[in-house]
Design a protein around this motif. Structure first.
Motif, short mmCIF file in Angstrom:
data_model
loop_
_atom_site.label_atom_id
_atom_site.label_comp_id
_atom_site.label_asym_id
_atom_site.label_seq_id
_atom_site.Cartn_x
_atom_site.Cartn_y
_atom_site.Cartn_z
N GLY A 226 0.85 -1.21 0.00
CA GLY A 226 0.00 0.00 0.00
C GLY A 226 0.87 1.24 0.00
N ARG A 227 0.47 2.24 -0.81
CA ARG A 227 1.26 3.48 -0.91
C ARG A 227 0.39 4.70 -0.67
N SER A 228 -0.66 4.53 0.16
CA SER A 228 -1.55 5.68 0.40
C SER A 228 -0.80 6.78 1.14
N VAL B 20 -1.08 6.11 5.06
CA VAL B 20 -0.49 4.92 5.72
C VAL B 20 0.79 4.45 5.01
N SER C 214 -0.85 -1.82 -6.31
CA SER C 214 -1.67 -2.71 -7.14
C SER C 214 -1.00 -3.10 -8.46
N LYS C 215 0.04 -2.40 -8.87
CA LYS C 215 0.73 -2.76 -10.12
C LYS C 215 1.99 -3.59 -9.87
N LEU D 71 4.08 -10.06 -6.21
CA LEU D 71 3.83 -9.58 -4.84
C LEU D 71 4.15 -10.65 -3.79
N ALA E 70 -1.28 -2.81 4.28
CA ALA E 70 -2.29 -1.73 4.30
C ALA E 70 -2.88 -1.57 2.92
N GLY F 11 -6.41 -2.73 2.29
CA GLY F 11 -7.86 -2.61 2.37
C GLY F 11 -8.61 -3.75 1.73
N PHE G 28 -6.45 -10.73 2.76
CA PHE G 28 -5.72 -10.91 1.49
C PHE G 28 -4.42 -11.70 1.70
N VAL H 150 -2.65 -3.49 9.08
CA VAL H 150 -3.28 -2.15 9.23
C VAL H 150 -4.75 -2.20 8.82
N ILE I 226 -8.63 -2.50 8.07
CA ILE I 226 -9.89 -2.58 8.83
C ILE I 226 -11.01 -2.59 7.80
N SER I 227 -11.70 -3.71 7.67
CA SER I 227 -12.83 -3.77 6.74
C SER I 227 -14.03 -4.35 7.48
N ASP J 133 -6.36 -7.09 6.90
CA ASP J 133 -5.90 -7.46 5.56
C ASP J 133 -5.13 -8.78 5.58
N VAL K 189 -3.44 -2.32 15.42
CA VAL K 189 -2.98 -1.01 14.93
C VAL K 189 -4.00 0.11 15.15
N THR L 106 -3.23 3.89 16.43
CA THR L 106 -3.46 5.11 15.65
C THR L 106 -4.00 6.22 16.56
P1 NAP Z 1 -6.04 3.12 0.16
O1 NAP Z 1 -5.86 4.58 0.13
O2 NAP Z 1 -7.21 2.50 -0.54
O3 NAP Z 1 -4.71 2.46 -0.42
C1 NAP Z 1 -4.62 1.10 -0.65
C2 NAP Z 1 -3.27 0.78 -1.24
O4 NAP Z 1 -3.20 -0.62 -1.45
C3 NAP Z 1 -3.03 1.45 -2.58
O5 NAP Z 1 -1.70 1.92 -2.65
C4 NAP Z 1 -3.25 0.31 -3.60
O6 NAP Z 1 -2.44 0.41 -4.75
C5 NAP Z 1 -2.81 -0.90 -2.78
N1 NAP Z 1 -3.46 -2.10 -3.26
C6 NAP Z 1 -4.79 -2.32 -3.47
N2 NAP Z 1 -5.01 -3.56 -3.93
C7 NAP Z 1 -3.78 -4.15 -4.01
C8 NAP Z 1 -3.33 -5.42 -4.43
N3 NAP Z 1 -4.17 -6.35 -4.86
N4 NAP Z 1 -2.02 -5.68 -4.37
C9 NAP Z 1 -1.14 -4.75 -3.93
N5 NAP Z 1 -1.50 -3.52 -3.55
C10 NAP Z 1 -2.80 -3.22 -3.58
O7 NAP Z 1 -6.10 2.55 1.64
P2 NAP Z 1 -5.52 3.12 3.05
O8 NAP Z 1 -6.22 4.37 3.42
O9 NAP Z 1 -4.03 3.09 3.04
O10 NAP Z 1 -6.05 1.96 4.01
C11 NAP Z 1 -5.67 0.62 3.86
C12 NAP Z 1 -6.41 -0.22 4.89
O11 NAP Z 1 -6.02 0.23 6.19
C13 NAP Z 1 -7.94 -0.09 4.86
O12 NAP Z 1 -8.49 -1.32 5.28
C14 NAP Z 1 -8.22 0.97 5.92
O13 NAP Z 1 -9.51 0.86 6.47
C15 NAP Z 1 -7.17 0.64 6.93
N6 NAP Z 1 -6.76 1.74 7.79
C16 NAP Z 1 -6.62 1.43 9.10
C17 NAP Z 1 -6.17 2.38 9.98
C18 NAP Z 1 -5.97 1.98 11.39
O14 NAP Z 1 -5.94 2.83 12.26
N7 NAP Z 1 -5.81 0.70 11.67
C19 NAP Z 1 -5.89 3.67 9.54
C20 NAP Z 1 -6.03 3.96 8.18
C21 NAP Z 1 -6.46 2.97 7.31
P3 NAP Z 1 -2.57 1.61 -5.82
O15 NAP Z 1 -1.89 2.79 -5.19
O16 NAP Z 1 -1.86 1.10 -7.02
O17 NAP Z 1 -4.05 1.83 -6.03
#
Ligand code: NAP
Length: 293
Positions: free
Chosen positions: A164-166, A169, A193-194, A198, A211, A213, A217, A232, A234-235, A251, A271, A275
């Protein structure tokens, strides 16, 4: 396998913050004040904000919640941000994400004054973090760093893979893990995702931070024997056996992965709680004006 117990670690951190707040207020100091902006009625966002406010009460912070309907305009929201920027009683505030589609999240995040940006999302805080300068660190990666530290997990020279590269997170997490400090000094690979191969990349991780989502997985095939696994995700997944109608899933497929891991975080109870501690710590720092005078 050792559980990285977010419940236990976060309760210790909250007790430490409370002791500081009690001491400070006993000397006549003002209680730290955290405000939150919540837009709409998304169930998960409601839960997160309620839990942040409950934590403030537990440790002696003042908290304020500003609620807006989901049809609020960007201009109205910017007005609320400006109001909090200028309120001398508010030490720090957050705008709970996600925001409705018609609002540009980056515009709102950039409007928050960096000195009150206790979520660590403003480009100035992100830039300062990248340069190794004092900054409010993004709350989730900050919480994970604190968890690794308190569990005394070795990081120097390890291969850390972040899935994940959000902006909130994955990206800040990868930066923190490569810093020349503890926890840090990892060789970091960031996946998205690209990413090709993996599974193979993850399998070479000493520390795997997940992280993306996507519930459950990551299975045992992605994990090296003895790896540290930080979940990380949470779904909400439909579950008729629960009163709420849903179960919270990470995840990582915990049952499947735990036997291979040296350390692993559960979901819930991992986690997410850390947070909140990241956010509370940033707010305490804001109240003391530790970073911005
Ligand atoms: P996000 O903005 O949707 O980013 C998801 C990342 O995962 C993106 O970089 C995406 O790649 C990558 N990804 C998606 N599908 C993939 C795959 N099949 N293989 C490899 N990489 C993949 O999500 P986020 O905000 O970082 O949150 C991620 C998760 O953490 C969610 O479940 C969210 O609810 C949870 N979260 C939890 C906390 C906590 O306090 N525990 C805080 C924040 C978030 P691309 O960039 O190429 O699209």
């Amino acid at each position: 396998m050792q559980l990285l117990d977010g419940k236990l670690i976060s309760s210790q951190i909250k007790a430490e913050i409370k002791t500081e707040v009690d001491y400070w207020t006993s000397k006549g100091g003002k209680k730290p004040h955290l405000a939150a902006i919540l837009v709409g009625n998304d169930g998960a966002s409601e839960t997160y904000v309620a839990s942040k406010i409950r934590s403030c009460e537990e440790i002696g912070f003042t908290s304020t919640l500003l609620r807006f309907d989901s049809d609020v305009t960007e201009a109205e929201l910017l007005g609320a941000v400006e109001q909090l920027n200028n309120d001398p009683d508010v030490d720090g505030f957050i705008v709970q994400l996600p925001l409705p589609k018609h609002i540009t999240e980056n515009t709102i995040m950039e409007a928050v004054h960096p000195a009150k940006d206790v979520d660590g999302f403003h480009p100035i805080n992100v830039g300062r973090m990248c340069k190794g300068l004092p900054a409010y660190l993004s709350a989730t990666p900050f919480g994970i760093i604190e968890m690794l530290k308190r569990a005394d997990i070795e990081t120097a020279g390890k291969h850390c893979v972040v899935i994940g590269r959000s902006q909130i997170v994955g990206l800040p997490m990868s930066i923190l893990m490569q810093r020349n400090t503890y926890p840090g000094n990892c060789t970091v690979t960031i996946c998205h995702s690209k990413t090709q191969n993996l599974k193979e990349i993850c399998k070479s991780a000493d520390i795997l931070i997940v992280a993306l989502g996507r519930p459950e997985f990551v299975t045992a095939e992605y994990v090296k024997e003895g790896a540290v696994v930080i979940d990380v995700g949470i779904s909400r997944v439909p579950d008729a056996s629960k009163k709420s109608g849903f179960a919270i899933k990470g995840d990582v497929n915990f049952q499947n992965v735990a036997p291979k891991a040296s350390f692993i975080t559960p979901v819930p109870g991992g986690v997410g709680l850390m947070t909140i501690c990241g956010l509370l710590t940033n707010t305490l720092m804001a109240a003391r004006k530790e970073i911005y005078k």
